[in-house]
Design a protein around this motif. Structure first.
Motif, PDB file in Angstrom:
ATOM      1  N   LEU A 121      40.906  34.275  43.859  1.00 63.05           N
ATOM      2  CA  LEU A 121      41.309  33.895  42.434  1.00 63.05           C
ATOM      3  C   LEU A 121      42.503  34.305  42.010  1.00 63.05           C
ATOM      4  O   LEU A 121      42.996  35.624  42.559  1.00 63.05           O
ATOM      5  CB  LEU A 121      40.016  34.575  41.467  1.00 63.05           C
ATOM      6  N   HIS A 123      44.380  36.540  40.496  1.00 61.13           N
ATOM      7  CA  HIS A 123      44.431  37.757  39.383  1.00 61.13           C
ATOM      8  C   HIS A 123      45.516  38.353  39.150  1.00 61.13           C
ATOM      9  O   HIS A 123      45.766  39.045  38.084  1.00 61.13           O
ATOM     10  CB  HIS A 123      43.371  38.937  40.121  1.00 61.13           C
ATOM     11  N   SER A 212      43.071  42.586  36.367  1.00 55.30           N
ATOM     12  CA  SER A 212      43.042  41.068  36.597  1.00 55.30           C
ATOM     13  C   SER A 212      43.502  40.327  35.512  1.00 55.30           C
ATOM     14  O   SER A 212      43.050  40.653  34.493  1.00 55.30           O
ATOM     15  CB  SER A 212      41.685  40.473  37.020  1.00 55.30           C
ATOM     16  N   ILE A 214      42.741  37.364  34.636  1.00 60.44           N
ATOM     17  CA  ILE A 214      41.581  36.531  34.518  1.00 60.44           C
ATOM     18  C   ILE A 214      40.769  37.320  33.604  1.00 60.44           C
ATOM     19  O   ILE A 214      40.057  36.687  32.431  1.00 60.44           O
ATOM     20  CB  ILE A 214      40.765  36.029  35.628  1.00 60.44           C
TER      21      ILE A 214
END
Length: 398
Positions: A121, A123, A212, A214
């Motif tokens: 992902l 991050h 992160s 996110i």
């Protein structure tokens, strides 16, 4: 919260020895405390880091000032006579932890675990770390600039500093022949060193954690919620920790003492703590270092600046603390004589105008924090020290 129990808030392993000042007999203990401070600063920031080098210079200055101001007496240090006090102090800190501390720590660990488990992902961990470190230095530099402005005003009005302090219990230290410039510089350097070591836990979290992009909205929101919960239990936590800092001789010498060793000016303040005490409080005490670095940045910046303003007990000097604030806040009493109050020492304004902006954002547990002292020690709001302090405001800051 039920009626506070003195057996909990005033628990001690060993004899109670109230302290508010250093003596020359404390020299070797003080020296050892400063050496530990150097070790902690070096371990946190790195041996070659500029902050470590600044910390080393400040520590050398502190040792020199102790010898000048208190003298030197070679005596077997307390830490060697009663090494069990180290374990007692650790026990006190752990026993005083609040559940919300573990929630904050758990949130930090959870984010790091999730980042590790989802490497694919976006991050942007490196970007987050760079931003977080930038925020750290912005906080450090901005607070240092604020502290330096306070220093400049004190140096320009150093005779006013002397005049005011000679009308208070500080006349035992500040006399006509006292080098007041040196006292002012000592206060300034006390604040600098305290700041460096107090925010060291936050620096460690930034450097060694993986944040992160996110998860940022969630961690910011959760940090705010956690801090609101923390603010409700802060006064009871602080009372206990602060009481120990004055009634355990070991804790005074090694943790809280530096905060009371300098003149009562905004320059000394960070978070109501001494050198090593700051590191311990934000490692095993207050959860702020574990928050989202964006929230930690805001809180460290706002609260340290507020604490500096809230320690300006020499009227007529920047940053001027309004008399209206002094009338509802008695931490000055603690710095001008009696050990009490140990709490945040605030009382809700009873004026007809209602709450002012200073009070509006405080939870009730803080706005009426003095109630804890009144119940545990019988503290009287209307006391001679408080009245004398207010007369200084009438005289110098009307």
């Amino acid at each position: 919260m039920g009626k506070p129990d003195p057996a909990t808030f005033h628990k001690l392993y060993g004899a109670k020895k109230p302290r508010a000042v250093y003596y020359k007999k404390d020299f070797l203990d003080y020296l050892f405390m400063i050496l530990l401070t150097i070790v902690v600063v070096g371990a946190c920031y790195g041996r070659g880091h500029v902050i470590t080098k600044i910390g080393l210079v400040l520590c050398a200055f502190m040792i020199t000032m102790f010898a000048i101001r208190h003298g030197i007496e070679i005596k077997v240090p307390l830490i060697l006579r009663k090494p069990q006090q180290i374990l007692h102090t650790l026990a006190y800190k752990i026993q005083n932890l609040r559940p919300i501390y573990f929630v904050a720590l758990g949130l930090l660990l959870l984010e790091n675990i999730l980042v590790t488990l989802t490497p694919n992902l976006p991050h942007h961990v490196a970007l987050m770390r760079k931003i977080d470190i930038d925020l750290f230095y912005i906080e450090l530099i901005s607070i240092t600039v604020f502290r330096t402005v306070i220093l400049a005003d004190h140096l320009c009005k150093r005779e006013l500093v002397r005049e005011v302090l000679m009308q208070t219990p500080w006349r035992r230290v500040v006399k006509e022949q006292t080098n007041i410039t040196l006292e002012i510089m000592h206060a300034y350097c006390t604040g600098l060193l305290t700041h460096i070591i107090t925010i060291a836990p936050w620096y460690l979290v930034i450097v060694y954690s993986r944040f992160s992009v996110i998860f940022l909205p969630v961690t910011i929101l959760m940090s705010i919620v956690i801090h609101l919960k923390w603010s409700k239990v802060f006064n009871t936590w602080f009372y206990r920790d602060h009481w120990l800092g004055h009634n355990s001789e070991f804790e005074f010498i090694f943790l809280h003492g530096p905060h009371h060793d300098a003149i009562p000016s905004g320059m000394i303040a960070v978070a109501e703590n001494g050198f090593l005490e700051g590191f311990m409080r934000f490692t095993i005490g207050a959860p702020i270092a574990f928050y989202s670095p964006f929230i930690a940045f805001l809180l460290y910046t706002i609260e340290v600046a507020a604490d500096m303003r809230g320690h300006q007990y020499i009227p007529g000097l920047f940053p001027r603390l309004p008399k209206k604030v002094m009338e509802t806040f008695q931490h000055s009493t603690h710095h001008y004589g009696p050990l009490e109050p140990y709490s945040i020492a605030h009382r809700k304004s009873m004026s007809a105008e209602g709450d002012d902006s200073f009070e509006r954002w405080l939870p009730d547990e803080v706005r009426n924090s003095i109630e804890l002292d009144e119940e545990l020690t019988g503290f009287k709001w209307d006391n001679p020290t408080y009245r004398r302090t207010l007369t200084l405001w009438d005289k110098y800051q009307a």
